[in-house]
Design a protein around this motif. Structure first.
Motif, PDB file in Angstrom:
ATOM      1  N   ALA A  29      -5.030  -2.429  -2.272  1.00  0.00           N
ATOM      2  CA  ALA A  29      -4.449  -3.532  -0.802  1.00  0.00           C
ATOM      3  C   ALA A  29      -4.970  -4.157  -0.035  1.00  0.00           C
ATOM      4  N   GLY A  30      -6.495  -4.069  -0.407  1.00  0.00           N
ATOM      5  CA  GLY A  30      -7.492  -5.542  -1.003  1.00  0.00           C
ATOM      6  C   GLY A  30      -7.160  -6.517  -2.333  1.00  0.00           C
ATOM      7  N   THR A  81       0.872  -1.254  -0.173  1.00  0.00           N
ATOM      8  CA  THR A  81       0.447  -0.593   0.124  1.00  0.00           C
ATOM      9  C   THR A  81       0.997   1.627   0.011  1.00  0.00           C
ATOM     10  N   ILE A 120      -6.887   7.319  -0.881  1.00  0.00           N
ATOM     11  CA  ILE A 120      -7.393   6.544  -0.010  1.00  0.00           C
ATOM     12  C   ILE A 120      -8.536   5.220  -0.252  1.00  0.00           C
ATOM     13  N   LEU A 121      -9.702   5.680  -1.042  1.00  0.00           N
ATOM     14  CA  LEU A 121     -10.178   5.228  -1.920  1.00  0.00           C
ATOM     15  C   LEU A 121      -8.931   3.877  -2.509  1.00  0.00           C
ATOM     16  N   VAL A 157      -8.891  -2.486   6.229  1.00  0.00           N
ATOM     17  CA  VAL A 157      -9.962  -1.530   4.840  1.00  0.00           C
ATOM     18  C   VAL A 157     -10.723  -0.872   4.998  1.00  0.00           C
ATOM     19  N   GLU A 189      -7.501   1.672  -0.950  1.00  0.00           N
ATOM     20  CA  GLU A 189      -7.796   0.582  -0.593  1.00  0.00           C
ATOM     21  C   GLU A 189      -8.310  -0.655  -1.269  1.00  0.00           C
ATOM     22  N   ARG A 190      -8.581  -0.100  -2.332  1.00  0.00           N
ATOM     23  CA  ARG A 190      -8.449  -0.903  -3.619  1.00  0.00           C
ATOM     24  C   ARG A 190      -7.418  -1.844  -3.948  1.00  0.00           C
ATOM     25  N   THR A 230      -4.425   1.695  -9.852  1.00  0.00           N
ATOM     26  CA  THR A 230      -5.022   2.827  -8.642  1.00  0.00           C
ATOM     27  C   THR A 230      -4.934   4.462  -9.430  1.00  0.00           C
ATOM     28  N   MET A 241      -9.232   2.337   7.008  1.00  0.00           N
ATOM     29  CA  MET A 241      -8.778   3.627   5.958  1.00  0.00           C
ATOM     30  C   MET A 241     -10.143   4.018   5.342  1.00  0.00           C
ATOM     31  N   ASN A 242     -10.872   3.595   5.367  1.00  0.00           N
ATOM     32  CA  ASN A 242     -12.542   4.324   4.883  1.00  0.00           C
ATOM     33  C   ASN A 242     -12.741   5.128   5.921  1.00  0.00           C
TER      34      ASN A 242
END
Lengths: 283, 251
Positions: free
Chosen positions: A204-205, A71, A197-198, A263, A201-202, A146, A266-267
């Protein structure tokens, strides 16, 4: 007649609010289910230990650290590039075919399946640029995936800053760059941070983009350079859910719980940033 | 003495709308020159030529000259940053920057590279006094400027232009959103300011034009119809169209 109109309005609103409520149910159910199934697995040893016994025992610490590295690596590449591109598009780009082409490209980029990014990363970073299966290759691949999110949300945040601020700043003798740096960027920053961040976050997952570019099945130690492969939460979850026979399901759900917490955490940060900025905003 | 000479200025926007047609006029120093007329007459466009703010719009052609202190400001070689320091502007809607009261006033100086605290503080106090706002805000200079009332915000915008020590001040319907009391305050400060500055005002009504004008120019659809002393144009206009407008027959 009057009664009818009121009645249909009430019916309409009722239906809409029902739909809105329904959308929240799946996420709540998922979270509750994962907590009840995996909550028992969470312990200090689980969070800080290496897996052993073919991952059927022990912890998931290297995967947590790996996801953190990925990340961070993604942020290092995608944030400066994405924000710069957004500033160019929102503030400098003339409305011509080049700009329109760039915009269309960005929109299309966000529609590409993540496994395709993975394959692309394999070809470009792992093989052609010889970065190997590494944190570097995986971070770069995730960055490309991203970028569209970061660019479009940042551009939107910049465009939301009232034009009048720019006109006034220019009329006071500021250059366009000073106007952007001193007025527009600070005002758009909360929106940009939310978008960043959004996007992260994607990243990271995701499993597919790191599958061929940087994720390791199992490592007995932490990576010690960006050219090392790394374990990562989503890939680890995939591995222990499908590749390891007689896997205790508690560990699977425990891993899922940690990933979701990462996740959603972060959200939460994004939400806090946004609401704070909204409370302070003057326009 | 004339501060500005506008010579045969024609301005056309990219969408084909002609905005100004062969306008020539001189603008006197230390006086209030009013540009009035119905909407779409080209008043604001002319105003925005005078500090080259029109650079931000889609201007297709600008022919003619605007001489400010003997130099043509429409020349592409003009240093527009220096020009905008010399020619301040106040807009119709008070737009305070998302900064403190002090931050709004020092912004123009800071982007020029002024960082000495004493200079900035002097500019803040001087400009606020000139705009008749000092007493109301001197104790809360670090508050956000948006917290001020509409009338105070507009006087802050006037002060913000004055902080740069300009020579010309352009005002584009500066009181259109203000109540009569605030309007009177702004108008009164203009009468003070004209002793030191060249003021060009687009008023929000004919009445304001008549109150404020030392000189007045009547614009109709991009054409300068009549230009005379304020005293005469509102009482004994020469042109029939001017007369019809100031007596309220159209517009």
């Amino acid at each position: 007649m009057k009664l009818n109109r009121n009645l249909s309005q009430r019916l309409g609103f009722g239906l809409i609010s029902l739909m809105a409520t329904l959308t929240v149910i799946p996420i709540i159910v998922v979270v509750i289910y994962i907590i009840t199934q995996g909550g028992g697995a969470i312990s200090l040893q689980f969070l800080s230990g290496f897996p052993h016994d073919g991952m059927r025992q022990g912890g998931i610490m290297p995967a947590i650290v790996g996801t953190f590295y990925l990340t961070l690596g993604t942020a290092i590449f995608s944030v400066p590039l994405g924000v710069a591109a957004a500033i160019y598009l929102a503030e400098y780009a003339a409305d011509n075919w080049l700009t329109r082409t760039i915009r269309i490209a960005i929109i299309n980029l966000s529609g590409i399946p993540s496994v395709v990014y993975g394959l692309f990363g394999l070809g470009l970073f792992v093989l052609f640029l010889k970065f190997g299966t590494s944190i570097l290759s995986a971070s770069l691949t995730l960055s490309i995936m991203t970028l569209p999110v970061i660019i479009s949300t940042s551009e939107e945040a910049l465009r939301a800053v009232p034009q009048a601020f720019r006109t006034v700043s220019i009329s006071l003798g500021a250059t366009r760059w000073q106007t952007i740096r001193r007025i527009v960027l600070p005002e758009a920053l909360p929106g940009i941070i939310t978008g960043v961040i959004l996007g992260l976050e994607r990243a990271a997952g995701e499993t597919a983009p790191i599958l061929f570019t940087g994720a390791a099945f199992f490592l007995p130690r932490l990576p010690n350079s960006v050219f090392d492969a790394t374990m990562a939460l989503p890939y680890h979850l995939f591995v222990i859910s499908t590749q390891v026979p007689e896997m205790p399901f508690q560990i699977q759900y425990g891993t899922a719980l940690v990933l979701i917490a990462f996740v959603l955490g972060m959200n939460l940060i994004a939400t806090v940033v946004r609401s704070r900025a909204r409370a302070r905003r003057q326009w | 003495m004339n501060k500005i000479e506008i010579e045969n200025l024609t301005l056309q926007y990219s969408d084909g709308n002609e905005s100004l047609r062969n306008v020539s006029m001189g603008i006197r120093e230390n006086a209030i020159t009013v540009l009035f007329g119905p909407a779409g007459g080209g008043k604001s466009s002319l105003l925005r030529c005078l500090n080259r703010l029109n650079d931000m719009a889609d201007v297709q052609t600008a022919v003619g000259r605007i001489m400010l202190d003997g130099e043509n400001i429409l020349d592409p070689k003009t240093d527009v940053i220096a020009l905008r320091r010399k020619v301040g502007m106040v807009f119709a809607r008070p737009v305070v920057l998302p900064l403190s009261i002090r931050g709004n006033l020092t912004y123009g100086l800071e982007v020029m590279g002024e960082s000495r605290r004493s200079k900035l503080d002097d500019a803040v106090e001087r400009s606020l006094k000139q705009a008749a706002l000092w007493d109301e805000v001197k104790d809360r200079l670090d508050d956000q400027a948006i917290a001020l009332s509409g009338g105070q915000q507009q006087r802050l915008c006037v002060a913000r232009s004055l902080a740069l020590e300009p020579e010309v001040i352009l005002l584009d319907e500066p009181t259109s959103g203000l109540d009569p009391i605030s309007t009177a305050k702004v108008e009164a400060s203009l009468q003070e300011l004209k002793k030191d500055y060249t003021i060009i005002l687009v008023p929000h009504s004919v009445q304001q034009a008549a109150r404020a004008a030392d000189f007045a120019a009547f614009f109709l659809q991009g054409e300068l119809v009549e230009y005379a002393e304020g005293k005469s144009i509102f009482t004994t206009p020469v042109n029939k169209r001017t007369e019809d407008y100031v007596t309220g027959r159209f517009g």
